[in-house]
Design a protein around this motif. Structure first.
Motif, PDB file in Angstrom:
ATOM      1  N   LEU A  28      40.463 -10.849  68.550  1.00 21.12           N
ATOM      2  CA  LEU A  28      41.746 -10.217  68.837  1.00 21.12           C
ATOM      3  C   LEU A  28      42.483  -9.797  67.566  1.00 21.12           C
ATOM      4  CD1 LEU A  28      42.953 -12.463  71.792  1.00 21.12           C
ATOM      5  CD2 LEU A  28      42.264 -10.068  71.907  1.00 21.12           C
ATOM      6  N   GLY A  29      41.940 -10.163  66.391  1.00 24.27           N
ATOM      7  CA  GLY A  29      42.508  -9.696  65.132  1.00 24.27           C
ATOM      8  C   GLY A  29      43.864 -10.287  64.806  1.00 24.27           C
ATOM      9  N   ARG A  30      44.146 -11.498  65.266  1.00 21.48           N
ATOM     10  CA  ARG A  30      45.435 -12.124  64.994  1.00 21.48           C
ATOM     11  C   ARG A  30      45.400 -12.829  63.651  1.00 21.48           C
ATOM     12  NH1 ARG A  30      48.663 -12.906  69.494  1.00 21.48           N
ATOM     13  NH2 ARG A  30      50.131 -13.741  67.952  1.00 21.48           N
ATOM     14  N   LYS A  31      45.978 -12.190  62.655  1.00 26.33           N
ATOM     15  CA  LYS A  31      45.981 -12.757  61.307  1.00 26.33           C
ATOM     16  C   LYS A  31      46.677 -14.117  61.281  1.00 26.33           C
ATOM     17  CE  LYS A  31      47.424 -11.655  56.569  1.00 26.33           C
ATOM     18  NZ  LYS A  31      48.121 -10.652  55.716  1.00 26.33           N
ATOM     19  N   ASP A  32      47.756 -14.246  62.082  1.00 29.63           N
ATOM     20  CA  ASP A  32      48.485 -15.509  62.097  1.00 29.63           C
ATOM     21  C   ASP A  32      47.699 -16.622  62.777  1.00 29.63           C
ATOM     22  OD1 ASP A  32      48.703 -14.036  64.431  1.00 29.63           O
ATOM     23  OD2 ASP A  32      50.539 -15.048  65.039  1.00 29.63           O
ATOM     24  N   LYS A  33      46.575 -16.267  63.441  1.00 29.27           N
ATOM     25  CA  LYS A  33      45.760 -17.274  64.106  1.00 29.27           C
ATOM     26  C   LYS A  33      44.451 -17.551  63.365  1.00 29.27           C
ATOM     27  CE  LYS A  33      48.343 -17.953  67.755  1.00 29.27           C
ATOM     28  NZ  LYS A  33      48.967 -19.289  68.010  1.00 29.27           N
ATOM     29  N   LEU A  34      44.236 -16.865  62.224  1.00 27.51           N
ATOM     30  CA  LEU A  34      42.962 -17.017  61.537  1.00 27.51           C
ATOM     31  C   LEU A  34      42.767 -18.423  60.979  1.00 27.51           C
ATOM     32  CD1 LEU A  34      42.564 -13.591  59.699  1.00 27.51           C
ATOM     33  CD2 LEU A  34      41.395 -14.411  61.745  1.00 27.51           C
ATOM     34  N   ALA A  35      43.822 -19.030  60.467  1.00 27.79           N
ATOM     35  CA  ALA A  35      43.690 -20.386  59.940  1.00 27.79           C
ATOM     36  C   ALA A  35      43.302 -21.355  61.057  1.00 27.79           C
ATOM     37  CB  ALA A  35      44.993 -20.825  59.281  1.00 27.79           C
ATOM     38  N   GLU A  36      43.938 -21.199  62.225  1.00 28.75           N
ATOM     39  CA  GLU A  36      43.581 -22.040  63.361  1.00 28.75           C
ATOM     40  C   GLU A  36      42.155 -21.752  63.818  1.00 28.75           C
ATOM     41  OE1 GLU A  36      45.052 -23.015  67.940  1.00 28.75           O
ATOM     42  OE2 GLU A  36      46.248 -21.696  66.653  1.00 28.75           O
ATOM     43  N   ALA A  37      41.772 -20.463  63.826  1.00 25.91           N
ATOM     44  CA  ALA A  37      40.411 -20.105  64.217  1.00 25.91           C
ATOM     45  C   ALA A  37      39.391 -20.733  63.282  1.00 25.91           C
ATOM     46  CB  ALA A  37      40.252 -18.588  64.232  1.00 25.91           C
ATOM     47  N   GLU A  38      39.683 -20.723  61.983  1.00 30.86           N
ATOM     48  CA  GLU A  38      38.772 -21.336  61.013  1.00 30.86           C
ATOM     49  C   GLU A  38      38.628 -22.827  61.267  1.00 30.86           C
ATOM     50  OE1 GLU A  38      38.614 -22.103  56.182  1.00 30.86           O
ATOM     51  OE2 GLU A  38      39.800 -20.425  56.975  1.00 30.86           O
ATOM     52  N   GLU A  39      39.749 -23.483  61.563  1.00 23.90           N
ATOM     53  CA  GLU A  39      39.713 -24.926  61.845  1.00 23.90           C
ATOM     54  C   GLU A  39      38.923 -25.206  63.123  1.00 23.90           C
ATOM     55  OE1 GLU A  39      42.826 -28.552  62.916  1.00 23.90           O
ATOM     56  OE2 GLU A  39      43.592 -26.625  62.185  1.00 23.90           O
ATOM     57  N   LEU A  40      39.139 -24.391  64.157  1.00 26.71           N
ATOM     58  CA  LEU A  40      38.416 -24.582  65.414  1.00 26.71           C
ATOM     59  C   LEU A  40      36.909 -24.368  65.220  1.00 26.71           C
ATOM     60  CD1 LEU A  40      40.830 -22.614  67.761  1.00 26.71           C
ATOM     61  CD2 LEU A  40      40.367 -25.067  67.915  1.00 26.71           C
ATOM     62  N   ALA A  41      36.553 -23.307  64.491  1.00 30.48           N
ATOM     63  CA  ALA A  41      35.132 -23.011  64.283  1.00 30.48           C
ATOM     64  C   ALA A  41      34.468 -24.096  63.441  1.00 30.48           C
ATOM     65  CB  ALA A  41      34.977 -21.657  63.606  1.00 30.48           C
ATOM     66  N   ARG A  82      51.518 -11.081  60.738  1.00 32.74           N
ATOM     67  CA  ARG A  82      50.652 -11.315  61.893  1.00 32.74           C
ATOM     68  C   ARG A  82      49.355 -10.521  61.880  1.00 32.74           C
ATOM     69  NH1 ARG A  82      54.232 -11.010  67.279  1.00 32.74           N
ATOM     70  NH2 ARG A  82      52.262 -11.784  68.121  1.00 32.74           N
ATOM     71  N   HIS A  83      49.264  -9.488  61.034  1.00 36.73           N
ATOM     72  CA  HIS A  83      48.094  -8.614  61.098  1.00 36.73           C
ATOM     73  C   HIS A  83      47.563  -8.306  59.706  1.00 36.73           C
ATOM     74  CE1 HIS A  83      48.912  -7.783  65.366  1.00 36.73           C
ATOM     75  NE2 HIS A  83      50.205  -7.698  65.012  1.00 36.73           N
ATOM     76  N   THR A  84      46.289  -7.972  59.676  1.00 37.54           N
ATOM     77  CA  THR A  84      45.698  -7.410  58.458  1.00 37.54           C
ATOM     78  C   THR A  84      45.973  -5.916  58.495  1.00 37.54           C
ATOM     79  OG1 THR A  84      43.959  -9.086  58.443  1.00 37.54           O
ATOM     80  CG2 THR A  84      43.571  -7.086  57.148  1.00 37.54           C
ATOM     81  N   LEU A  85      46.859  -5.471  57.612  1.00 34.48           N
ATOM     82  CA  LEU A  85      47.359  -4.102  57.676  1.00 34.48           C
ATOM     83  C   LEU A  85      46.412  -3.137  56.981  1.00 34.48           C
ATOM     84  CD1 LEU A  85      51.119  -4.802  56.844  1.00 34.48           C
ATOM     85  CD2 LEU A  85      50.006  -4.742  59.078  1.00 34.48           C
ATOM     86  N   GLY A  86      46.367  -1.935  57.527  1.00 29.23           N
ATOM     87  CA  GLY A  86      45.633  -0.855  56.887  1.00 29.23           C
ATOM     88  C   GLY A  86      46.619   0.097  56.227  1.00 29.23           C
ATOM     89  N   TYR A  87      46.454   0.301  54.912  1.00 29.85           N
ATOM     90  CA  TYR A  87      47.364   1.190  54.177  1.00 29.85           C
ATOM     91  C   TYR A  87      46.642   2.502  53.900  1.00 29.85           C
ATOM     92  CZ  TYR A  87      50.172  -3.000  53.334  1.00 29.85           C
ATOM     93  OH  TYR A  87      50.936  -4.126  53.482  1.00 29.85           O
ATOM     94  N   LEU A  88      47.250   3.615  54.346  1.00 26.20           N
ATOM     95  CA  LEU A  88      46.650   4.924  54.162  1.00 26.20           C
ATOM     96  C   LEU A  88      47.573   5.785  53.303  1.00 26.20           C
ATOM     97  CD1 LEU A  88      45.326   5.677  57.771  1.00 26.20           C
ATOM     98  CD2 LEU A  88      44.095   4.698  55.843  1.00 26.20           C
ATOM     99  N   PRO A  89      47.080   6.318  52.190  1.00 27.99           N
ATOM    100  CA  PRO A  89      47.913   7.183  51.339  1.00 27.99           C
ATOM    101  C   PRO A  89      48.413   8.389  52.129  1.00 27.99           C
ATOM    102  CG  PRO A  89      45.895   6.564  50.209  1.00 27.99           C
ATOM    103  CD  PRO A  89      45.741   6.123  51.633  1.00 27.99           C
ATOM    104  N   PRO A  90      49.672   8.722  51.998  1.00 28.16           N
ATOM    105  CA  PRO A  90      50.218   9.846  52.787  1.00 28.16           C
ATOM    106  C   PRO A  90      49.623  11.191  52.415  1.00 28.16           C
ATOM    107  CG  PRO A  90      51.830   9.080  51.179  1.00 28.16           C
ATOM    108  CD  PRO A  90      50.709   8.086  51.154  1.00 28.16           C
ATOM    109  N   GLU A  91      49.058  11.313  51.193  1.00 26.42           N
ATOM    110  CA  GLU A  91      48.522  12.607  50.786  1.00 26.42           C
ATOM    111  C   GLU A  91      47.180  12.932  51.441  1.00 26.42           C
ATOM    112  OE1 GLU A  91      47.592   9.559  47.542  1.00 26.42           O
ATOM    113  OE2 GLU A  91      49.332  10.195  48.727  1.00 26.42           O
TER     114      GLU A  91
END
Length: 784
Positions: free
Chosen positions: A278-291, A133-142
């Motif tokens: 709103l940053g909804r990754k699962d809605k980006l395809a629909e957003a692209e189609e709507l736009a 559902r989201h574009t995740l941010g990965y941060l190295p623990p170090e």
């Protein structure tokens, strides 16, 4: 000064991220540009409410959630099979929620940007849900807690920028060139004709979902189209929800609007905008189609700016789904739809940066700046361009150098204009001017040059008016003559009772006169309809049958223009020439009479008379009878003295005539000199005005829209000043198909001559309607 107040909820296990939460809370609270309100329930505050209820209440009131996910799931909430953090996330993402969730995966389970799913099935299921559902941010623990906080905060700024639809520069800090954000006059930040198109098509920076109700006053039409009416109602509710920042409610209403009216451009556009914001990754395809659908609808309706904006949304949706080639394609389409629209070029640059096309991105930013100088401020305020900040700084330096050279050229034109009138102008050095100040200085110079041209043309008109005759073309002038019906054939005007411009009514006495052979004064009484005296003889003037003219007159309702200095000089010179010619004629007659009475005649006559007188006296002395001859000699001597006196009188008269002729010649020469001075002033003023106008229109008006404080035909408004290219005038129509008509002449100067159809000329819009635009070039240069 803070611009917005925005609540940011920090969600995580307290113990696992205590230090990071502390850094984040302080960084968010201390940010100077946006008034953030960090919500960290681990701050030691005390509440009487149960912990979970307290958490979920704060989540509902927060615009952003920063979700920190570590290697462990955390303890379960009392009465639930899920952790506190998991329940907070679900509250933020429930149907109708308005919270933007930023997810960051931090720990050993998230090395190399991949999730090592937990053995805990609940935690593993949640990890999978987050990944989907989201574009995740990965941060190295170090990384240190401070470094992690910096990266998370950068993503928060980028998300805030999207939530504000690009209307707020959120990335301004001490590292940015502060000169870009100095105060600049309002028109310097104007998008010129693009702004007009934005207002007409839609307001791209804010919310503009309302327009005139097409069913107002027509209930039958509303009954026949219930879906369209329902869609309109949903749009109105969505607009209100967006104003209140209740984005979840806005999404619900916009979905219904699209269901009721699938081809409504605005519903598709704004729903896509909200999905992306709103940053909804699962809605980006629909957003692209709507736009994409909104763009095609807008293009079909010839709303080019709106079509470009919709393609920009589609590009962002594609980029969010990591489909970078599609993002570039959409951004390129946006530029093709509205190549003059600066923001489309900024979006293309954003996509190019994401794809690693740095050189192309810099050129796109350059193109955006050419269309709208304020684009650089937007570029600096967008976190997406932080990675190429050094290249943008170099571009700003290049633009400053070029702009500095352009402003210097404008100043040189100003010096030339001032030199036309013997003036000298001094300017401050441009070395320390910032980019906005250079833009404003250039625009100020162009305004000043326009003022100088207006003054030059006013001076030219005044000089020509002083030289020229009053406009007599429309005056119905009639001549009045004396009717001689008996002898003698001349009258003498004693005095006038009316002056030039006076009204004369029946029974009014115009002047008093006498006949040449009489001393009796008689009145000249007007017997006809009312008139106004236009031109008349002077007092003490003779009128004859050969020249019976008395005066000129016009109808009483006609106002007589005042005599110009040139006209007065010409009339005075005419009188001087008449006096000169009269003196020359009298001198010729007097000279002829003197010549006819030559100087030898009196001497000969005197000698003969003297001889005859002597002979007569001698005869009388000797008693001769012819002694009477002496009397004849006496008469001859008397005649001699008469001739001598007459000749002396003629010579004196000739001397007086010669002096009068000399005075008339001197008067004529002085009047000629004054007339030449007026002519030279008029020629000098015309040449100066022509030169100033040519400098202004060929140099100042030809600058880019960034510097020119005048709009074009696209942005024309009644009464406004606009610049128009000669080729557009030759074509005779605007881009919208309106006819172009110039309502007056072109100032009588040669500034319209030349072969370059791309030269610009200034006009004032007199009137405009759906069919034509009426332009006045004279009004564009009228002082005041």
């Amino acid at each position: 000064m803070a611009l917005l107040k925005t609540a940011v909820f920090i969600a995580s296990r307290f113990q696992e991220f205590a230090e990071l939460r502390d850094h984040l809370r302080r960084k968010i609270a201390d940010y100077p540009v946006v008034d953030f309100a960090p919500v960290d329930l681990n701050d030691g505050s005390v509440s009487h409410r149960p912990p979970l209820e307290k958490c979920l209440g704060f989540v509902r009131r927060s615009e952003f959630m920063i979700l920190l996910v570590g290697d462990t799931y955390g303890s379960l909430a009392p009465g639930f099979e899920k952790s506190f953090t998991h329940l907070e996330y679900e509250e933020a993402t429930r149907e109708g929620a308005s919270t933007r969730v930023l997810v960051f995966m931090i720990g050993e389970s998230y090395r190399e940007g991949r999730i090592l799913h937990s053995e805990d099935p609940t935690f593993a299921a949640w990890q999978g849900q987050l990944e989907a559902r989201h574009t995740l941010g990965y941060l190295p623990p170090e990384l240190s807690a401070e470094e992690k906080a910096d990266r998370i905060f950068d993503q928060l700024l980028a998300a805030l920028y999207e939530m504000r639809f690009g209307a707020l520069s959120v990335d301004i800090d001490d590292r940015v060139q502060a000169e870009l954000f100095e105060a600049v006059s309002e028109d310097a930040l104007d998008d010129s004709e693009v702004t007009v198109l934005e207002r007409r098509d839609a307001q791209l920076r804010g919310v503009d979902l309302e327009d005139a109700d097409e069913y107002a006053g027509n209930p039958m039409a509303a009954l026949l189209q219930p879906a369209a009416v329902a869609a309109r109602e949903q749009l109105q509710e969505a607009s209100r929800a967006i104003e209140l920042r209740d984005y979840g409610v806005a999404v619900t209403h916009l979905r219904r609007a699209v269901d009721f009216k699938p081809l409504d451009m605005r519903s598709n556009y704004w729903l896509a905008q909200l999905y992306i914001s709103l940053g909804r990754k699962d809605k980006l395809a629909e957003a692209e189609e709507l736009a994409d659908r909104a763009a095609r609808i807008a293009a079909h309706d010839d709303l080019r700016v709106r079509a470009a904006a919709a393609y920009m949304l589609a590009a962002r949706a594609a980029l969010g789904a990591d489909r970078r080639e599609e993002g570039l394609r959409y951004a390129t389409q946006a530029v093709e739809e509205a190549p003059w629209f600066a923001r489309a070029h900024v979006e293309l640059a954003r996509q190019q940066v994401a794809s690693g096309l740095i050189e192309q991105a810099v050129e796109s930013i350059r193109t955006a700046y050419r269309s709208h100088s304020g684009s650089l401020k937007e570029v600096y305020g967008d976190p997406a361009f932080r990675s190429i900040r050094g290249r943008i700084n170099a571009l700003v330096g290049e633009l400053k150098a070029r702009l500095r050279g352009t402003v210097e050229k404008l100043r040189e034109s100003s010096r030339e204009m001032a030199g036309l009138y013997g003036e000298r102008v001094q300017f401050a050095a441009l070395d320390e001017f910032s980019l906005p100040r250079l833009v404003e200085e250039g625009r100020r110079e162009i305004r000043e040059q326009h003022r100088r041209v207006c003054e030059a043309l006013a001076t030219k008109a005044a000089a020509e008016q002083a030289l020229g005759d009053a406009d007599l073309g429309h005056l119905p002038i009639s001549a009045e003559a004396f009717r001689f019906n008996r002898e003698p054939d001349a009258i003498h005007i004693i005095c006038w009772h009316k002056r030039i411009g006076d009204a004369i009514y029946p029974e009014d006495v115009v002047f008093t006169f006498r006949f040449n052979n009489s001393s009796k004064a008689l009145p000249f009484v007007w017997r006809r309809g009312p008139i106004r005296l236009y031109r008349a003889l002077e007092d003490d003037v003779q009128v004859t049958t050969d020249a019976p003219w008395l005066f000129d007159h016009v109808p009483v309702h006609v106002q007589i223009p005042e005599r110009t200095p040139g006209q007065l000089l010409r009339e005075a010179r005419g009188q001087a020439m008449a006096e000169l010619n009269s003196a020359r004629e009298r001198r010729a007659l007097c000279q002829a009479e003197i010549d006819a009475n030559g100087p030898l005649g009196p001497f000969i006559l005197g000698g003969v008379g003297l001889v005859v007188l002597v002979c007569g006296l001698a005869a009388l002395a000797v008693g001769q009878p012819w002694g009477w001859v002496g009397l004849a000699g006496m008469l001859l001597l008397i005649k001699m003295f008469q001739l001598r006196r007459h000749r002396a009188a003629l010579l004196a008269r000739l001397d007086g005539i010669v002096q009068a002729e000399s005075r008339a010649e001197q008067d004529d020469q002085q009047l000629c000199a004054r007339l030449r001075e007026l002519e030279e002033n008029a020629a000098r003023a015309a040449n100066s005005a022509s030169t100033a106008l040519r400098l202004f229109e060929r140099r100042a008006l030809s600058q880019r829209a960034t510097l020119v404080p005048f709009k074009t035909l696209v942005g024309a408004q009644p009464g406004g000043l606009i610049r128009v290219q000669r080729e557009t005038l030759s074509r005779g129509t605007t881009e919208q198909g309106r006819a172009i008509r110039v309502v007056d002449g072109l100032l009588g100067l040669d500034a319209m001559s030349g072969d370059n159809g791309r030269d610009w000329h200034l006009f004032r819009v007199q009137e405009m309607n759906e069919r034509e635009v009426l332009l006045s070039r004279q009004a564009a240069y009228r002082r005041g």
